[in-house]
Design a protein around this motif. Structure first.
Motif, PDB file in Angstrom:
ATOM      1  N   GLY A   1      47.114  47.491  39.331  1.00  0.00           N
ATOM      2  CA  GLY A   1      47.192  46.158  39.915  1.00  0.00           C
ATOM      3  C   GLY A   1      48.353  45.376  39.321  1.00  0.00           C
ATOM      4  O   GLY A   1      49.061  45.854  38.433  1.00  0.00           O
TER       5      GLY A   1
ATOM      6  N   SER B   1      43.661  46.528  37.457  1.00  0.00           N
ATOM      7  CA  SER B   1      43.021  47.655  38.139  1.00  0.00           C
ATOM      8  C   SER B   1      43.814  48.919  37.843  1.00  0.00           C
ATOM      9  O   SER B   1      45.014  48.866  37.544  1.00  0.00           O
TER      10      SER B   1
ATOM     11  N   TYR C   1      46.673  46.799  32.991  1.00  0.00           N
ATOM     12  CA  TYR C   1      46.645  46.035  34.242  1.00  0.00           C
ATOM     13  C   TYR C   1      45.213  45.868  34.723  1.00  0.00           C
ATOM     14  O   TYR C   1      44.305  46.589  34.300  1.00  0.00           O
TER      15      TYR C   1
END
Length: 227
Positions: A76, A52, A50
């Motif tokens: 994220g 973050s 992902y």
């Protein structure tokens, strides 16, 4: 209808859990050979799918020689590759061999949005083993009984010795004799591969071993002294 919604929800949760799964790519420690006075840092490299992957919380405990640790990351919503390194700081430990065991979990959310969700299942596990050394302890090494010999045994007060070439070249410089209760009663400098040592000792059972400049050899031999 209710049953269908339940199945769909379960499939969604399972796919979400699988999608958010991260992995521990490596564990390492610094310093590489820690001593009892060193603060130890464990570096945990991780990868997520992902955009973050911020750290939400981490912790560890020490249970004997096992150090269980946990790390939870908030992900994220966009698909991407996110690499991150977590660092655990461990205060100086006593000498011994330790196992650091890390459990990685992840969830969604986090600042500035809603709180990070807990991990449904652990993403990954990994472990690293390391040894903490006490440098104040004299290093010992084991040698074969064939590395040195002495005669006669039983002995009447004049001990002849013969040291193998490999052992003699390893800087052996002293022969040490201990009483049966472990007290050092005689030491003699070794300058030649073969020689004779007078034994000014009472009759009894003794133990003989060799000593080097910075270490003692743990192979010991029994000597019977008869006056």
């Amino acid at each position: 209808m209710k049953k269908t919604l339940t199945i769909v929800f379960c499939l969604f949760v399972c796919s979400l859990a699988q999608a958010q799964q991260g992995s521990i790519t490596s564990l390492s420690i610094s310093p590489t050979n820690p001593t009892i006075s060193d603060t130890i840092f464990v570096y945990c490299d991780m990868q997520f799918g992902y955009s973050s992957c911020d750290l939400d919380n981490s912790a560890y405990t020490i249970v004997g020689n096992t150090i269980p640790a946990s790390s939870h990351h908030c992900l994220g919503m966009l698909t991407a590759v996110c690499n991150i390194t977590d660092t655990f700081k461990i205060n100086p430990l006593s000498s011994g061999v330790y196992n650091f065991i890390l459990t990685l979990t992840s969830g969604f959310g986090g600042a500035p949005g809603p709180p990070c969700t807990p991990g449904i299942v652990p993403d990954d596990y990994d472990t690293v083993q390391f040894e903490v050394i006490d440098p104040t302890i004299i290093e010992t090494i084991n040698i074969s009984k064939l590395d040195f010999t002495f005669y006669p045994n039983p002995n009447e007060g004049l001990l002849h010795y013969n040291i193998s070439q490999d052992l003699f070249l390893s800087n052996i410089n002293e022969m040490v004799i201990f009483s049966s209760n472990g007290q050092e009663v005689l030491s003699n400098l070794i300058r030649d591969q073969k020689g004779t040592i007078p034994l000014d000792l009472e009759s009894g059972i003794y133990f003989v071993r060799m000593r080097m400049n910075n270490m003692e050899l743990t192979s010991m031999k029994k000597l019977f002294l008869i006056r």
